[in-house]
Design an enzyme around this catalytic site. Structure first.
Site, PDB file in Angstrom:
ATOM      1  N   GLU A 179       0.948  -1.388   0.033  1.00 45.46           N
ATOM      2  CA  GLU A 179      -0.078  -0.037  -0.064  1.00 45.46           C
ATOM      3  C   GLU A 179       0.668   1.251   0.151  1.00 45.46           C
ATOM      4  O   GLU A 179       0.286   2.451   0.281  1.00 45.46           O
ATOM      5  CB  GLU A 179      -1.136   0.020   1.180  1.00 45.46           C
ATOM      6  CG  GLU A 179      -2.057  -1.016   1.054  1.00 45.46           C
ATOM      7  CD  GLU A 179      -3.246  -1.100   1.988  1.00 45.46           C
ATOM      8  OE1 GLU A 179      -3.073  -0.272   3.024  1.00 45.46           O
ATOM      9  OE2 GLU A 179      -4.343  -1.676   1.879  1.00 45.46           O
TER      10      GLU A 179
HETATM   11  C1  BMA Z   1      -4.455  -3.010   4.977  1.00 46.17           C
HETATM   12  C2  BMA Z   1      -3.466  -3.880   5.234  1.00 46.17           C
HETATM   13  C3  BMA Z   1      -2.839  -3.297   6.667  1.00 46.17           C
HETATM   14  C4  BMA Z   1      -4.060  -3.234   7.495  1.00 46.17           C
HETATM   15  C5  BMA Z   1      -5.270  -3.693   6.813  1.00 46.17           C
HETATM   16  C6  BMA Z   1      -6.593  -3.456   7.769  1.00 46.17           C
HETATM   17  O1  BMA Z   1      -4.001  -1.844   4.790  1.00 46.17           O
HETATM   18  O2  BMA Z   1      -2.292  -3.834   4.539  1.00 46.17           O
HETATM   19  O3  BMA Z   1      -1.861  -2.492   6.706  1.00 46.17           O
HETATM   20  O4  BMA Z   1      -3.825  -3.768   8.780  1.00 46.17           O
HETATM   21  O5  BMA Z   1      -5.208  -3.267   5.534  1.00 46.17           O
HETATM   22  O6  BMA Z   1      -6.619  -1.847   7.891  1.00 46.17           O
END
Ligand code: BMA
Length: 855
Positions: free
Chosen positions: A431
């Site tokens: 991300e």
């Molecule tokens: C995404 C994942 C984590 C996070 C999850 C829940 O962003 O990559 O970084 O824990 O969602 O928010």
């Protein structure tokens, strides 16, 4: 190492103490490898950070300095030989002093270091390692680079400056526990010559009838003249070749050509044969050193090609020419304290994944390059691995020494893991491109001048598209590299038509209804999720007073503390309130409600996205990985199995969706307004659509039976063969029928439950079943069955469940943790006995049941 070399584990007599506290005394370390929290816990110097709110009381540990020391006898170093101290992992800012001399300083927990100590070894040696506070060092670095646009989701900016597991700073599912210590083994190696690396670049021909393996050994030191490469399978030698070491003496390579190779497959699609590749260094025909790697031969490709009738490109994995619908999940570290995760625990986790019909597991970028046992389990059990590099959720800086460190980190870890057949893709980060978009940082995909990226406010592009990408193309040219997750050819990361997406508009984002997951699909959804409470047993284990704890209720401050997600109260409440009749008491029924909610939500995603896996040229969705399979401590999170490996109910509904054959139904109400001004409806139609997903590699001929019941009376209102002799072609979903909800009288759609059964024409056996309910479930007048039975079968291998009225979400429970269910949370309809497999049950084992509407 034989016979001219030895490896001596430096794993005894370790002691530790706080370095920046004057009166601190050395105490024995609890284990080795280790970290400071484990040692403090062992000596009861800190409370267990996983219990209650103890996390808050141990924060000082991460801001202190810690020292570890040991002594060991020096083995004699023969003439011409070397002594090396090999540190597989030091977490993180370590100063290593041997016999009073600083021999190493580190700042990256992911890099294995080796130091030549030939001239420093004595008969008795003292090794002292001091760990500085990563947290404080991180902040110093942040201050040193004020021009960088620091910013993160989760944790704080200091983590971006430090090459240490990012979840140690706390995440939206994990506590902040900034530990330190020698987290991986330390060895003293004495040798004159040795194999320092053995790699196997294998290629399987498209015909699958032949394969070649280029085996390359890197050699350190002199004194060998030949090297032998042996390839064996199940203890049988298949090929052997001896070659002279190259003139520079540093590498040697042979190529094996195999006819009819035994190929490695993901489970269900074939076996997992692992060849042993051994390289043996020889000097005048005597063996000096040998290294063995277990390798697998498979042709694994990520297929990104245009699709029929839809824009963009596919994104799915093909193994040995078989397109695999990648239902699976995301993996976070299984503990805050890695050195205590046993090999057995890794195998237990991966077994749970495979038994849950999950074909892929994604090692998420905020954790660690996993321990060897993790990948060995995936190789052995046939689970595909998506491997991220360790970056996540932020704008990473890129000063020169940091880039150098990242380059070393990437190459060391790719080298260490490249022989695992389970790893089919490497991705640059988690991300970070989404963070770049949301923070409005510069990213011009058409600009291919890598050096210029470093001058922008998104310098980490250089890491993902240059450093990591180069490391992969140099070291594993045949494995797919993907710059980030999500990422799609430089387009917006939310673009559902190219690359992978993270679908967080259920839960986060716009908080869509899960019933609309079909509109929220992507070519490959590598994250999506919904929270649920863990098992009541797990909650009781983290409450300081267990069952007697005054905070033993869903909204208590301790229970809230064990949920780290922003706005979790509101989000869980929103999805509960939109869908279910529920109450906060008793805790047991509330936990059940959240697990039912999560189970419905996640299974809908798998069901609706798998429906878009429509065969060659129509792989509109190629996979779904649920965020997340596991937890690193006892917590309410998105996990589908909790810290103690107790599956939540979603684990079972997801497992059913990924069964070889499954059936899906949607129910949609179509409203036709009388006119656009009054918006009064004249014709409302509730229709169902039924499809079948055949993930096997055989075309099936089936009959499809549709039945319906009145929820209140239990009366059967419909029973017809909807299709006879229908073909369900291999490895895809097929639409079966669309029809009005069968009702006795118009207007009764809201009280009719519909079930579809897929029956194998050949054997007459039911191979899939699905029960569809009117939604939202909270409007349905669910009955309390008078005759709900859940009894152990005669042979003790199944619990048989039946009732006289439709019952939603029957969960069978057992106090005894040794009793394991193979399925759970099933919908019951009259006239049917549903069997769920059970292991470890005996005559007299007591089962409890819960269902929706019970209280
Ligand atoms: C995404 C994942 C984590 C996070 C999850 C829940 O962003 O990559 O970084 O824990 O969602 O928010």
């Amino acid at each position: 190492m034989a016979p001219s070399g030895v490896i001596i584990p430096v794993d005894k007599n370790w002691e530790f103490k706080q370095a920046d506290k004057e009166d601190a005394e050395f105490l024995p370390a609890a284990q080795f490898p280790t970290n400071v929290h484990l040692d403090l816990l062992h000596h009861k110097l800190i409370p267990d950070p996983f219990i209650g709110k103890n996390e808050l009381d141990v924060q000082w540990v991460g801001e202190a300095q810690w020292v570890y020391k040991t002594s060991f006898s020096g083995a004699s170093v023969p003439e011409g030989a070397k002594a090396m101290l090999a540190f597989d992992g030091l977490d993180t800012f370590a100063t290593v002093v041997l016999n009073g001399k600083t021999i190493l300083e580190t700042d990256n927990m992911f890099i294995p270091e080796r130091v030549d100590v030939t001239s420093d070894l004595k008969e008795e040696n003292e090794l002292v390692i001091t760990f500085d506070s990563a947290y404080l060092r991180g902040w110093k670095l942040v201050e040193q680079y004020p021009d960088h646009k620091w910013g993160v989701w989760n944790g704080d900016n200091s983590r971006l400056a430090v090459r240490k597991a990012q979840y140690h700073w706390g995440w939206d599912w994990g506590p902040a526990l900034l530990t330190c210590g020698p987290w991986r083994p330390i060895n003293l190696e004495i040798y004159s010559t040795k194999i320092s690396d053995l790699s196997a670049e294998s290629t399987v021909d498209k015909s699958l009838k032949s394969a070649s393996i280029v085996a390359t050994a890197e050699i350190e030191g002199s004194g060998s003249d030949q090297i032998r490469f042996d390839l064996s399978l199940n203890g049988k030698l298949i090929a052997s070749e001896t070659t002279t070491t190259s003139s520079s003496g540093t590498t040697a390579s042979v190529t094996f050509h195999l006819d009819s190779p035994e190929l490695w497959y993901p489970f269900r699609y074939g076996p997992q044969p692992l060849y042993h590749l051994t390289a043996t260094l020889l000097s005048s025909s005597s063996e000096i050193h040998c290294v063995t790697k277990r390798i697998g031969l498979r042709r694994a490709l990520l297929i990104q090609r245009p699709l029929t009738d839809q824009p963009g490109t596919s994104f799915f994995f093909e193994v040995n020419n078989i397109p695999i619908y990648c239902g699976g999940s995301d993996w976070i570290p299984a503990d805050n304290f890695i050195p205590r995760i046993s090999r057995q625990k890794y195998f237990d986790w991966i077994k749970l994944v495979a038994e849950g019909n999950q074909f892929m597991i994604r090692v998420w970028g905020g954790g660690i390059y996993e321990q060897p046992a993790f990948y060995e389990a995936c190789d052995e059990l046939g689970v595909l691995v998506w491997q991220d590099f360790m970056f996540g959720c932020g704008n990473y800086p890129a000063w020169p020494s940091l880039l150098e460190s990242i380059d070393r980190e990437a190459r060391a870890n790719v080298k260490a893991l490249r022989h695992h057949p389970s790893i089919v893709i490497w991705a640059g980060n988690n991300e970070d491109y989404q963070y770049q978009e949301s923070a409005g940082l510069t990213y011009d995909y058409s600009n291919k001048d890598a050096e210029s990226w470093l001058k922008t406010d998104f310098p980490a592009r250089y890491i993902y598209e240059k450093i990591l990408s180069d490391a992969c193309s140099d070291l594993i040219p045949s494995v797919q590299y993907h710059p980030g997750s999500p990422w799609g050819a430089g387009r917006d990361t939310h673009d559902a038509t190219v690359g992978d997406i993270h679908q967080w508009n259920v839960w986060h984002g716009t908080q869509e209804k899960w019933q609309d997951f079909d509109k929220l699909s992507g070519r490959f959804v590598s994250e999506f999720g919904m929270q649920a409470f863990p098992s009541v047993k797990t909650i009781d284990a983290y409450l300081p007073l267990g069952k007697a704890d005054p905070d033993r209720y869903p909204q208590s401050s301790t229970v809230d503390f064990h949920n780290k997600a922003d706005g979790h109260e509101r989000r869980i409440a929103l999805y509960l309130v939109e869908n279910l009749r529920y109450a906060p008491d008793p805790l047991e029924q509330f936990v059940y409600s959240t697990q039912l909610m999560q189970a419905e939500c996640l299974a809908s995603a798998y069901r609706l996205w798998k429906r878009q896996w429509k065969g060659p040229g129509r792989e509109y969705n190629g996979g779904a990985l649920v965020w997340q399979i596991n937890d690193c401590w006892p917590v309410t999170s998105w996990s589908i199995a909790d810290f103690y490996l107790r599956p939540k109910m979603a684990y079972f509904t997801v497992k059913r969706e990924m069964a070889p054959v499954s059936c899906g139904i949607t129910r949609k109400t179509h409203k036709h307004p009388r006119d656009k001004y009054t918006r009064v409806y004249i014709d409302t139609k509730t229709q169902i659509e039924i499809w079948g997903s055949n993930l096997t590699l055989e075309n099936l001929t089936v009959d499809v039976v549709v039945k319906a019941w009145d929820v209140v009376t239990g009366e059967e209102v419909y029973s017809e063969k909807a299709k006879e002799g229908l073909e369900l072609p291999e490895n895809r979903s097929t639409e079966i029928v669309g029809m009005d909800v069968p009702v006795k009288q118009k207007g009764e759609e809201g009280k009719v439950v519909v079930a579809a059964y897929i029956i194998d024409k050949a054997g007459g056996k039911q191979i899939a079943r699905y029960v569809n309910w009117p939604e939202p479930l909270k409007y349905v007048h669910l009955q309390k069955p008078k005759e709900l039975k859940a009894v152990l079968s005669e042979d003790g291998t199944a619990v048989e469940i039946s009732a006289e009225v439709p019952v939603k979400g029957v969960a069978v429970e057992c106090e005894d943790d040794e009793v394991l269910f193979e399925d759970n949370l099933v919908d019951i309809v009259p006239g049917e006995v549903v069997r769920i497999g059970v292991k470890g049950a005996k005559k007299g084992t007591e089962f409890g049941v819960r269902y929706l509407g019970m209280n």
